[in-house]
Design a protein around this motif. Structure first.
Motif, PDB file in Angstrom:
ATOM      1  N   CYS A  45      48.522 -17.254  67.005  1.00 62.05           N
ATOM      2  CA  CYS A  45      49.549 -16.599  68.451  1.00 62.05           C
ATOM      3  C   CYS A  45      49.242 -16.597  69.435  1.00 62.05           C
ATOM      4  N   ASP A  46      50.138 -16.699  70.576  1.00 64.11           N
ATOM      5  CA  ASP A  46      50.277 -17.358  71.714  1.00 64.11           C
ATOM      6  C   ASP A  46      51.327 -16.514  72.425  1.00 64.11           C
ATOM      7  N   PHE A  47      51.983 -15.467  71.725  1.00 65.28           N
ATOM      8  CA  PHE A  47      53.028 -14.350  71.891  1.00 65.28           C
ATOM      9  C   PHE A  47      52.515 -13.346  72.820  1.00 65.28           C
ATOM     10  N   ASN A  48      53.677 -13.064  74.064  1.00 63.16           N
ATOM     11  CA  ASN A  48      52.873 -12.360  74.726  1.00 63.16           C
ATOM     12  C   ASN A  48      52.787 -10.952  74.149  1.00 63.16           C
ATOM     13  N   GLY A  94      54.533  -9.156  69.004  1.00 62.54           N
ATOM     14  CA  GLY A  94      54.508  -7.897  68.985  1.00 62.54           C
ATOM     15  C   GLY A  94      54.638  -7.458  67.261  1.00 62.54           C
ATOM     16  N   THR A  95      54.699  -6.565  67.373  1.00 65.15           N
ATOM     17  CA  THR A  95      55.217  -5.245  66.218  1.00 65.15           C
ATOM     18  C   THR A  95      55.711  -3.945  66.551  1.00 65.15           C
ATOM     19  N   PRO A  96      57.241  -4.062  66.384  1.00 62.20           N
ATOM     20  CA  PRO A  96      57.951  -3.082  66.893  1.00 62.20           C
ATOM     21  C   PRO A  96      57.499  -1.782  65.875  1.00 62.20           C
ATOM     22  N   LEU A 310      57.698 -10.000  84.614  1.00 60.72           N
ATOM     23  CA  LEU A 310      56.597  -9.617  84.749  1.00 60.72           C
ATOM     24  C   LEU A 310      56.151  -9.665  82.795  1.00 60.72           C
ATOM     25  N   ARG A 311      54.317 -10.180  82.256  1.00 58.47           N
ATOM     26  CA  ARG A 311      54.122  -9.988  81.314  1.00 58.47           C
ATOM     27  C   ARG A 311      53.176  -9.048  80.758  1.00 58.47           C
ATOM     28  N   HIS A 312      52.163  -9.118  81.925  1.00 58.40           N
ATOM     29  CA  HIS A 312      51.694  -7.628  81.577  1.00 58.40           C
ATOM     30  C   HIS A 312      52.330  -6.113  81.760  1.00 58.40           C
ATOM     31  N   PRO A 313      51.329  -5.765  80.381  1.00 58.72           N
ATOM     32  CA  PRO A 313      52.646  -4.188  80.514  1.00 58.72           C
ATOM     33  C   PRO A 313      51.926  -3.334  81.143  1.00 58.72           C
ATOM     34  N   THR A 314      51.293  -3.181  82.585  1.00 61.48           N
ATOM     35  CA  THR A 314      50.349  -2.496  83.402  1.00 61.48           C
ATOM     36  C   THR A 314      51.540  -2.390  84.601  1.00 61.48           C
ATOM     37  N   ARG A 315      51.968  -3.547  84.153  1.00 61.86           N
ATOM     38  CA  ARG A 315      52.264  -5.180  85.722  1.00 61.86           C
ATOM     39  C   ARG A 315      53.977  -4.520  85.606  1.00 61.86           C
ATOM     40  N   TYR A 316      54.446  -4.961  84.791  1.00 64.96           N
ATOM     41  CA  TYR A 316      56.289  -4.286  83.820  1.00 64.96           C
ATOM     42  C   TYR A 316      56.442  -3.059  84.426  1.00 64.96           C
ATOM     43  N   SER A 317      55.289  -2.545  83.629  1.00 66.64           N
ATOM     44  CA  SER A 317      55.846  -0.691  84.106  1.00 66.64           C
ATOM     45  C   SER A 317      55.925  -0.298  85.393  1.00 66.64           C
TER      46      SER A 317
END
Length: 401
Positions: A45-48, A94-96, A310-317
């Motif tokens: 896997c190379d997904f975000n 991911g896995t919702p 933006l890909r990283h959850p911290t930057r996105y949030s």
């Protein structure tokens, strides 16, 4: 291992605004919600996506911060688009289903509060077999989820081990049964073929196991060993054999024959379904319709404007907490860009590509494609044959100016 890098693009406006000409409230519209959490990272896997260990305790990395940010982006989308009617919603990852079912249902409710849902809206969630049980699926179905896309990948234990999948082969049958009992109108199974060391008999075993469950929809994708993944490192070190394009072609033919024998017809190169159970959300992508991708790293396309978050959850949030759009970059597609995309995407569909989309010089090449047995022309459309499906990317390259 970090996910693959996003494409380059132009700066995106901080307020997320779109050109007026891109906003057509009557155009078909879909929503995608990206849930970036996984229990473990699969070797291919190379997904975000991110595991709890990868996220750690950084600010904005928690599920709560993610849920707050998604609602904030939904607010942004609603303020920009106005009263759009939503035809399809797809929760992917991911896995919702790592989210508690109440939180996943809460996100669906948040969409309903901000947008109008079509009476026949298709509402899908992806799931891994180990991430749901009967009660979880019953709660989703009661809330309005009507399509389940289940990551089966294989029914052969050693192939699952190569892919770093955690579920046991028999778990899939349980989940399909629970989904039927809960009232899901469509159940889709996803398979991967061509894993290192997977034999033709292994692949037939997986197909047989999947089709015996009588799914409404089947997706089968050839394994791509992406650079930077754990699987790529294992192949490079000689611990696993490399994949083989000729083997992939053979396995595709096996899949098509098996699906047809089970009453599933192909409607896109990698997808088969019973009549009326095509994935309408994915068709929206292939038909270049409008969709807004919610979540870290999600991509969107509205009226010829494409952007990605933006890909990283911290930057996105953090971006949304500051009252700004989470878009990292965007591009404005010109008429020629959109035409080329139609060729790339629509030729993959069983309905085919309307010949009027082609330039005069491209149309002149159609005769050669048909003579080679790769496509046929009917009703003013160019449609790939079975042999053509195996060569779809190359045919597009040969056709385009």
């Amino acid at each position: 291992m970090p996910p693959s890098a996003p494409p380059p693009g132009d700066p995106a406006p901080a307020d997320g605004s779109l050109p007026q000409e891109a906003r057509d409230e009557h155009a078909p519209f879909s929503l995608y919600v990206h849930v970036p959490f996984c229990a473990a990272r699969c070797g291919y896997c190379d997904f975000n996506t991110y595991t709890a260990a990868e996220l750690g305790s950084a600010p904005g990395a928690s599920q709560r911060a993610y849920l707050d940010a998604v609602r904030a982006e939904l607010d942004l989308a609603a303020s920009i688009l106005g009263p759009r009617e939503v035809q399809t919603i797809f929760f992917g990852g991911g896995t919702p289903t790592l989210l508690p079912h109440g939180e996943l249902v809460g996100l669906l409710d948040a969409i309903r509060e901000r947008f109008r849902l079509a009476a026949d809206a298709e509402i899908t969630t992806e799931a891994n077999p180990e991430s749901v049980d009967a009660g979880y699926l019953a709660a989703l179905a009661e809330a309005g989820f009507n399509r389940l896309s289940l990551g089966m990948q294989s029914s052969v234990g050693r192939v699952l081990a190569v892919l770093d999948r955690r579920h046991t082969p028999g778990r899939v049958a349980d989940v399909v049964g629970w989904a039927r009992q809960a009232g899901f109108g469509s159940v889709s199974l996803d398979l991967i073929y061509g894993s290192p060391g997977e034999s033709a008999d292994d692949w037939r075993t997986s197909l047989r196991a999947a089709l015996e469950l009588e799914p409404d929809h089947l997706s089968a994708y050839s394994l791509i060993v992406e650079p930077g993944t754990r699987l790529a490192a294992q192949v490079r070190r000689g611990e696993l054999p490399p994949t083989d394009d000729d083997v992939h072609a053979d396995y595709y033919l096996i899949a098509d024959q098996a699906a047809a024998g089970a009453g599933l017809g192909w409607y896109e190169v990698s997808n088969w379904s019973r009549p009326g159970h095509e994935c309408r959300h994915n068709l929206a992508y292939w038909r270049s319709q409008d969709w807004w991708g919610i979540g870290p790293g999600a991509h969107s396309h509205v009226g010829g404007v494409r952007w990605w978050n933006l890909r990283h959850p911290t930057r996105y949030s953090a971006r949304l907490a500051d009252g700004h759009s989470p878009a990292e970059a965007r591009e404005l597609l010109g008429a020629e860009d959109r035409r080329i995309e139609r060729v790339l995407l629509e030729l993959r569909l069983a309905e085919g590509l309307h010949l009027a989309v082609l330039t005069a010089t491209e149309a002149a090449r159609v005769t050669g494609v048909v003579a080679a047995g790769w496509a046929e022309v009917a009703g003013g459309r160019l449609r790939l044959t079975l042999e053509g499906r195996l060569l779809a990317d190359g045919i597009v390259r040969d056709l385009l100016d």
